[in-house]
Design an enzyme around this catalytic site. Structure first.
Site, PDB file in Angstrom:
ATOM      1  N   CYS A   9      65.735 -22.066  16.701  1.00 19.53           N
ATOM      2  CA  CYS A   9      65.241 -23.078  15.762  1.00 19.53           C
ATOM      3  C   CYS A   9      66.451 -23.772  15.146  1.00 19.53           C
ATOM      4  O   CYS A   9      67.570 -23.638  15.646  1.00 19.53           O
ATOM      5  CB  CYS A   9      64.291 -22.486  14.715  1.00 19.53           C
ATOM      6  SG  CYS A   9      65.038 -21.415  13.468  1.00 19.53           S
ATOM      7  N   ASN A  12      68.060 -20.900  12.102  1.00 14.99           N
ATOM      8  CA  ASN A  12      67.985 -19.485  12.469  1.00 14.99           C
ATOM      9  C   ASN A  12      67.740 -18.588  11.257  1.00 14.99           C
ATOM     10  O   ASN A  12      68.281 -17.500  11.146  1.00 14.99           O
ATOM     11  CB  ASN A  12      69.240 -19.054  13.247  1.00 14.99           C
ATOM     12  CG  ASN A  12      69.125 -17.688  13.908  1.00 14.99           C
ATOM     13  OD1 ASN A  12      70.118 -16.990  14.047  1.00 14.99           O
ATOM     14  ND2 ASN A  12      67.952 -17.298  14.336  1.00 14.99           N
ATOM     15  N   CYS A  14      64.225 -19.061   9.593  1.00  8.58           N
ATOM     16  CA  CYS A  14      62.776 -19.077   9.346  1.00  8.58           C
ATOM     17  C   CYS A  14      61.990 -18.750  10.615  1.00  8.58           C
ATOM     18  O   CYS A  14      61.450 -17.662  10.765  1.00  8.58           O
ATOM     19  CB  CYS A  14      62.325 -20.433   8.808  1.00  8.58           C
ATOM     20  SG  CYS A  14      62.976 -20.840   7.178  1.00  8.58           S
ATOM     21  N   ARG A  15      61.912 -19.720  11.523  1.00 10.14           N
ATOM     22  CA  ARG A  15      61.042 -19.591  12.691  1.00 10.14           C
ATOM     23  C   ARG A  15      61.594 -18.667  13.765  1.00 10.14           C
ATOM     24  O   ARG A  15      60.882 -17.770  14.235  1.00 10.14           O
ATOM     25  CB  ARG A  15      60.760 -20.975  13.288  1.00 10.14           C
ATOM     26  CG  ARG A  15      60.004 -21.884  12.339  1.00 10.14           C
ATOM     27  CD  ARG A  15      59.963 -23.318  12.835  1.00 10.14           C
ATOM     28  NE  ARG A  15      61.301 -23.912  12.768  1.00 10.14           N
ATOM     29  CZ  ARG A  15      61.613 -25.122  13.206  1.00 10.14           C
ATOM     30  NH1 ARG A  15      60.693 -25.868  13.784  1.00 10.14           N
ATOM     31  NH2 ARG A  15      62.832 -25.594  13.082  1.00 10.14           N
ATOM     32  N   SER A  16      62.831 -18.881  14.189  1.00  8.08           N
ATOM     33  CA  SER A  16      63.337 -18.074  15.303  1.00  8.08           C
ATOM     34  C   SER A  16      63.507 -16.596  14.951  1.00  8.08           C
ATOM     35  O   SER A  16      63.242 -15.743  15.795  1.00  8.08           O
ATOM     36  CB  SER A  16      64.618 -18.672  15.898  1.00  8.08           C
ATOM     37  OG  SER A  16      65.634 -18.809  14.942  1.00  8.08           O
ATOM     38  N   ASP A 123      58.480 -26.462  10.664  1.00  8.50           N
ATOM     39  CA  ASP A 123      59.521 -25.762   9.909  1.00  8.50           C
ATOM     40  C   ASP A 123      59.002 -25.518   8.494  1.00  8.50           C
ATOM     41  O   ASP A 123      58.777 -26.470   7.746  1.00  8.50           O
ATOM     42  CB  ASP A 123      60.788 -26.607   9.876  1.00  8.50           C
ATOM     43  CG  ASP A 123      61.983 -25.857   9.298  1.00  8.50           C
ATOM     44  OD1 ASP A 123      61.783 -24.804   8.643  1.00  8.50           O
ATOM     45  OD2 ASP A 123      63.116 -26.323   9.501  1.00  8.50           O
TER      46      ASP A 123
END
Length: 155
Positions: A9, A12, A14-16, A123
């Site tokens: 993401c 690096n 939040c999402r990933s 995001d």
């Protein structure tokens, strides 16, 4: 040799990291290694966003030991699959791809759920608390599909 999967993401945090933790929990650890990285370097060396840690913890996953790192061209050599969270990350990652083989490793993660629709995982960083819960739900659903495919292909 374990199959290596990388989640990517922007920062690096939040999402990933969520995708890394979720997918790793669905795969045999002796056969698969899941990692994550960001296309931006703002959070290198830092743990995931506290909201990502909290939502993961509420689902029984501990991602607090993860640390942010920057995606580099070397990641094409060391990973078998690279899943990116949105179209912007996809473009940034593809720009670093040295050849067609490297490019073939990269895909938008939600295309596993919505083939060829190129849907972004939103995001949640600047949003409300429920954004993290929503992202977790999306990633959990798509990681279930990815895990099933990977296990079927690499057993």
């Amino acid at each position: 040799m374990p199959v290596k999967i990388l989640m990517v993401c922007l920062g690096n945090i939040c999402r990933s990291p969520l995708a890394e933790g979720i997918l790793q929990s669905k795969l045999p650890r002796n056969q698969f290694i899941v990692d994550s990285a960001g296309t931006g370097d703002w959070h290198v060396g830092r743990q995931p966003d506290s909201r990502s840690i909290a939502i993961a913890k509420s689902k029984g996953l501990d991602i607090s030991r993860q640390r942010g790192r920057l995606f580099t061209a070397k990641d094409f050599e060391t990973n078998d699959y690279i899943f990116v969270m949105d179209n912007s990350n996809y473009k940034d990652v593809m720009r670093l791809a040295p050849n067609a083989e490297a490019k073939s490793k990269v895909s938008l993660i939600l295309n596993e759920l919505f083939p060829d629709e190129n849907v972004d995982v939103p995001d949640p960083y600047f949003g409300l608390e429920d954004g993290f819960s929503n992202v977790y739900g999306m990633l959990d659903e798509v990681c279930e599909i990815i895990a099933e495919k990977l296990i079927a292909k690499h057993q």
